[in-house]
Write an enzyme that holds these catalytic residues in place. Structure first.
Site, mmCIF file in Angstrom:
data_model
loop_
_atom_site.group_PDB
_atom_site.id
_atom_site.type_symbol
_atom_site.label_atom_id
_atom_site.label_comp_id
_atom_site.label_asym_id
_atom_site.label_seq_id
_atom_site.Cartn_x
_atom_site.Cartn_y
_atom_site.Cartn_z
ATOM 1 N N CYS A 133 -21.354 75.863 58.152
ATOM 2 C CA CYS A 133 -20.022 76.153 57.629
ATOM 3 C C CYS A 133 -18.945 75.640 58.583
ATOM 4 O O CYS A 133 -18.657 76.278 59.601
ATOM 5 C CB CYS A 133 -19.898 77.660 57.414
ATOM 6 S SG CYS A 133 -18.267 78.183 56.871
ATOM 7 N N CYS A 136 -15.981 77.952 58.976
ATOM 8 C CA CYS A 136 -16.242 79.097 59.860
ATOM 9 C C CYS A 136 -16.244 78.668 61.329
ATOM 10 O O CYS A 136 -15.706 79.354 62.188
ATOM 11 C CB CYS A 136 -17.602 79.720 59.561
ATOM 12 S SG CYS A 136 -17.911 80.017 57.823
ATOM 13 N N ASP A 137 -16.886 77.554 61.629
ATOM 14 C CA ASP A 137 -17.213 77.241 63.024
ATOM 15 C C ASP A 137 -16.535 75.995 63.585
ATOM 16 O O ASP A 137 -16.652 75.724 64.778
ATOM 17 C CB ASP A 137 -18.740 77.063 63.156
ATOM 18 C CG ASP A 137 -19.479 78.351 62.815
ATOM 19 O OD1 ASP A 137 -18.884 79.432 62.999
ATOM 20 O OD2 ASP A 137 -20.627 78.279 62.351
HETATM 21 P P1 FAD Z 1 -24.992 87.837 51.874
HETATM 22 O O1 FAD Z 1 -24.165 88.102 53.066
HETATM 23 O O2 FAD Z 1 -25.936 86.696 51.928
HETATM 24 O O3 FAD Z 1 -25.797 89.164 51.547
HETATM 25 C C1 FAD Z 1 -26.746 89.192 50.518
HETATM 26 C C2 FAD Z 1 -27.603 90.415 50.690
HETATM 27 O O4 FAD Z 1 -28.499 90.566 49.599
HETATM 28 C C3 FAD Z 1 -28.457 90.391 51.929
HETATM 29 O O5 FAD Z 1 -28.318 91.597 52.591
HETATM 30 C C4 FAD Z 1 -29.856 90.226 51.386
HETATM 31 O O6 FAD Z 1 -30.830 90.756 52.201
HETATM 32 C C5 FAD Z 1 -29.730 91.026 50.103
HETATM 33 N N1 FAD Z 1 -30.810 90.770 49.176
HETATM 34 C C6 FAD Z 1 -31.225 89.583 48.669
HETATM 35 N N2 FAD Z 1 -32.299 89.774 47.872
HETATM 36 C C7 FAD Z 1 -32.546 91.105 47.874
HETATM 37 C C8 FAD Z 1 -33.527 91.932 47.257
HETATM 38 N N3 FAD Z 1 -34.482 91.437 46.449
HETATM 39 N N4 FAD Z 1 -33.512 93.248 47.486
HETATM 40 C C9 FAD Z 1 -32.547 93.801 48.291
HETATM 41 N N5 FAD Z 1 -31.591 93.065 48.905
HETATM 42 C C10 FAD Z 1 -31.605 91.747 48.695
HETATM 43 N N6 FAD Z 1 -18.227 83.325 56.527
HETATM 44 C C11 FAD Z 1 -17.042 83.570 57.100
HETATM 45 O O7 FAD Z 1 -16.092 83.948 56.410
HETATM 46 N N7 FAD Z 1 -16.870 83.434 58.466
HETATM 47 C C12 FAD Z 1 -17.869 83.038 59.288
HETATM 48 O O8 FAD Z 1 -17.678 82.892 60.499
HETATM 49 C C13 FAD Z 1 -19.152 82.777 58.703
HETATM 50 N N8 FAD Z 1 -20.196 82.383 59.476
HETATM 51 C C14 FAD Z 1 -21.413 82.157 58.880
HETATM 52 C C15 FAD Z 1 -22.475 81.787 59.696
HETATM 53 C C16 FAD Z 1 -23.725 81.567 59.135
HETATM 54 C C17 FAD Z 1 -24.882 81.181 60.032
HETATM 55 C C18 FAD Z 1 -23.908 81.688 57.730
HETATM 56 C C19 FAD Z 1 -25.263 81.439 57.113
HETATM 57 C C20 FAD Z 1 -22.839 82.038 56.911
HETATM 58 C C21 FAD Z 1 -21.581 82.265 57.488
HETATM 59 N N9 FAD Z 1 -20.491 82.633 56.707
HETATM 60 C C22 FAD Z 1 -19.280 82.927 57.286
HETATM 61 C C23 FAD Z 1 -20.603 82.781 55.251
HETATM 62 C C24 FAD Z 1 -20.758 84.259 54.889
HETATM 63 O O9 FAD Z 1 -21.701 84.841 55.738
HETATM 64 C C25 FAD Z 1 -21.165 84.407 53.435
HETATM 65 O O10 FAD Z 1 -20.230 83.752 52.615
HETATM 66 C C26 FAD Z 1 -21.228 85.887 53.057
HETATM 67 O O11 FAD Z 1 -22.117 86.595 53.893
HETATM 68 C C27 FAD Z 1 -21.665 86.058 51.612
HETATM 69 O O12 FAD Z 1 -21.712 87.416 51.355
HETATM 70 P P2 FAD Z 1 -22.615 88.059 50.213
HETATM 71 O O13 FAD Z 1 -22.438 89.521 50.351
HETATM 72 O O14 FAD Z 1 -22.326 87.408 48.927
HETATM 73 O O15 FAD Z 1 -24.110 87.616 50.571
#
Ligand code: FAD
Length: 306
Positions: A133, A136-137
């Protein structure tokens, strides 16, 4: 029978839980046993989440979101959902430990998984130079040399964004045929800081504490080379985690779950989605949190109208 069950413990799931709990819906949030906390757990400093002027560690941010959701009465289960029965007024959630839970509504917030290269050093150096990203970074790479792996529009976009900070940006692609649209390609490649390396595959990421170089291999003649850089951005796509709802909900052509207009309402009554699972464009913690709020408000209105 619960009023709502939230699946996913990233910023979307926990924000939905905060809103649902404050609306007295007594939500159950299923957080996963292996990947609880979502994508932010895999990162170090998060500098673009509002309210943290000095930044916050990704895992700390998730813990704070969880504490805020629990404070208002969210019950969190560190289990994995194995199956969903979403048709009808009663939604049934089956966990991998065999337990079942029923609710009147579901908020599905399972995020998306960035595609990985699957090479040595990639996992170990994630958050220490390896990133998915630029938004982000990118800021951390002011004056540095970085590589972007990929040949599509998102790789071009990431490279152009990184060129604002880095002194040098290499776009590394396996073939000499970039998938990116003409306009995105021209925009990136006309930037004097950006250089295109074609017919090169990244074989390994090197560095002890942080990235120092990558090993490349020429995809035509197999010859090896080394490229010194401090950041490697992988831009080869992301897959929404939707296997639990395949065949149950409508989808968009990019693999995200289809919703009704700007709402979180899916093709099934009482089923709402939030976060990266419905967003192929922005994929940020704050946008995921915002859509978690939307999903909880939609669920609350759906329940009130029944
Ligand atoms: P996620 O955070 O991916 O959460 C999804 C959840 O669903 C997880 O807890 C997972 O375990 C759960 N899940 C999936 N399947 C199941 C199941 N079958 N049963 C139960 N639970 C399940 N964004 C920023 O704004 N700033 C940053 O600095 C930044 N840094 C990042 C760094 C990295 C390395 C990555 C990979 C992403 C980064 N992002 C950042 C992006 C950001 O993390 C994502 O956009 C955000 O986390 C998405 O949120 P979400 O809740 O949709 O999904």
């Amino acid at each position: 029978m619960r009023q709502t069950i939230i699946i996913g413990s990233g910023p979307a799931g926990f924000t939905a839980a905060i809103y649902a709990a404050r609306a007295s819906l007594s939500p159950l949030l299923i957080a996963s046993s292996v990947e609880a906390g979502g994508d932010l757990v895999n990162t170090t400093e998060v500098e673009n989440f509002p309210g943290f002027p000095t930044g916050v560690l990704g895992p700390d941010l998730v813990q704070m979101l969880q504490a805020q959701a629990e404070k208002f009465g969210t019950e969190v289960l560190f289990e994995d959902v194995e199956n969903l029965d979403l048709v009808g007024d009663s939604k049934r959630v089956t966990l991998s430990n065999g337990a079942t839970h029923e609710s009147e509504s579901i908020i599905f917030a399972t995020g998306s998984a960035y595609r990985k290269l699957g090479i040595p050093g990639e996992d170990r150096l994630t958050g220490h130079g390896v990133s998915w990203c630029a938004t982000c970074d990118g800021f951390f790479f002011r004056g540095k040399t970085v590589g972007v792996v990929g040949g599509g529009d998102s790789a071009m976009q990431e490279a152009a964004f990184l060129a604002r900070f880095a002194d040098k940006v290499y776009i590394i692609h396996r073939t000499d045929n970039l998938r990116a649209s003409r306009i995105m390609k021209d925009r990136a490649l006309s930037n004097p800081k950006i250089e295109l390396l074609v017919n090169k595959r990244v074989k390994a990421v090197r560095g002890e504490e942080a990235v120092t170089s990558v090993d490349l291999v020429n995809t035509h003649d197999g010859s090896p080379s080394t490229l010194e850089l401090q950041g490697l951005f992988i831009a080869i796509g992301a897959d929404p985690r939707t296997h639990l709802v395949h065949g149950k909900l409508d989808f968009n052509s990019d693999g995200t779950v289809a919703v009704d207009g700007r709402s979180s309402r899916t093709s099934l009554a009482g089923v709402f989605v939030a976060g990266d699972v419905l967003d192929a464009t922005y994929r940020q913690a704050i946008t995921a949190a915002g859509s978690g709020a939307v999903a909880a408000l939609d669920a609350e209105r759906y329940l009130a109208a029944r």
